[in-house]
Design a protein around this motif. Structure first.
Motif, short mmCIF file in Angstrom:
data_model
loop_
_atom_site.label_atom_id
_atom_site.label_comp_id
_atom_site.label_asym_id
_atom_site.label_seq_id
_atom_site.Cartn_x
_atom_site.Cartn_y
_atom_site.Cartn_z
N GLY A 194 -2.43 6.41 -1.99
CA GLY A 194 -3.56 5.53 -1.68
C GLY A 194 -3.65 4.34 -2.60
O GLY A 194 -4.50 3.47 -2.41
N HIS B 286 0.85 -1.20 0.00
CA HIS B 286 0.00 0.00 0.00
C HIS B 286 0.88 1.25 0.00
O HIS B 286 1.76 1.40 0.85
CB HIS B 286 -0.91 0.00 1.23
CG HIS B 286 -1.84 1.16 1.29
ND1 HIS B 286 -1.53 2.32 1.94
CD2 HIS B 286 -3.08 1.34 0.76
CE1 HIS B 286 -2.54 3.18 1.83
NE2 HIS B 286 -3.49 2.62 1.11
N SER C 159 -7.44 4.89 -7.37
CA SER C 159 -8.70 5.42 -6.85
C SER C 159 -9.87 5.22 -7.82
O SER C 159 -11.00 4.98 -7.39
CB SER C 159 -8.55 6.90 -6.53
OG SER C 159 -8.21 7.63 -7.70
#
Length: 244
Positions: free
Chosen positions: A133, A128, A154
């Protein structure tokens, strides 16, 4: 039992450092004790027949700290190691090495949660990226992304094959706007550059070659709908934010 004032253990003190704690009939460290090693490291925990064995805390003079299981003087079992740079590892150890399942938190906030072998990411795991993100989920070999994997961002994801930390070969981008772009990553050699000693050095990058765009495969009442092909469109660049 303390070494202090005991002539019997003067030689041991010079070799193994100072020790206060339990001993067995043979005079070996056995039970619970605290040792200050000659190099300045400190161990407090369980011993068995002269060796660190069981639960214990080891403080390194460089600021690192290990809390967990020991077996025959080695980190073995479950434990957590805090490093001076702010990173930490929590998980399985085998003979002083990260091995099995564990979670590593890096100084920049990135995390890896998955399988380890001989201190390296190896097997299935998820990396991660803290800043973006995004995350990589898939296979690792000797610390690098290899074989089947998936980059998850995302608003889209990439699924395909990875070689040496880079996507390579057939794959597809899946977008949240309910479409997929199929294609391949090819390795492209850049212009050769002359080195300091006159040698030629070349670097290779990967380039996405789109083939077609389709609807995402949907399931309706137990039936699989057929996808419609569309004209190729430009793809997102995929190989970014590689873990170090």
């Amino acid at each position: 039992m303390s070494d202090v004032g005991s002539d019997e253990f003067d030689d041991e003190r010079s070799k193994l450092g100072e020790y206060e704690g339990d001993r067995n009939e043979a005079g070996e460290r056995h039970g619970t004790g605290r040792a200050v090693l000659p190099n300045g490291d400190i161990y407090q925990g369980q011993y068995e027949n002269g060796k660190r064995h069981g639960q214990g805390t080891y403080r390194f003079k460089n600021g690192s700290r290990y809390v967990g299981d020991y077996y025959q003087n080695m980190k073995h079992g479950q434990g957590m190691l805090y490093y001076p740079d702010g990173s930490k590892y929590e998980g399985s150890w085998v003979e002083d090495l990260r091995q099995g399942h564990g979670v590593y938190t890096y100084p920049n906030g990135d995390t890896y949660d998955g399988e380890w072998l001989h201190h390296m990411r190896h097997g299935q795991g998820v990396y991660h990226y803290h800043d973006t993100g995004s995350k990589y989920k898939g296979s690792w070999v000797n610390g690098k992304m290899e074989s089947a994997g998936e980059y998850i961002h995302s608003n889209h994801r990439y699924k395909g094959n990875f070689v040496n930390n880079n996507p390579l070969g057939p794959g597809k981008y899946v977008f949240d706007i309910v479409c997929e772009q199929h294609g391949e990553y090819h390795q492209v050699e850049q212009d050769r550059v002359e080195g300091e000693w006159g040698e030629l050095a070349s670097t290779a990058v990967v380039k996405w070659i789109p083939k077609c765009v389709t609807d995402i495969t949907l399931w309706n009442r137990g039936r699989k709908t057929s996808a419609r092909e569309k004209e190729p469109a430009s793809a997102e660049e995929g190989a970014e934010n590689q873990p170090v």
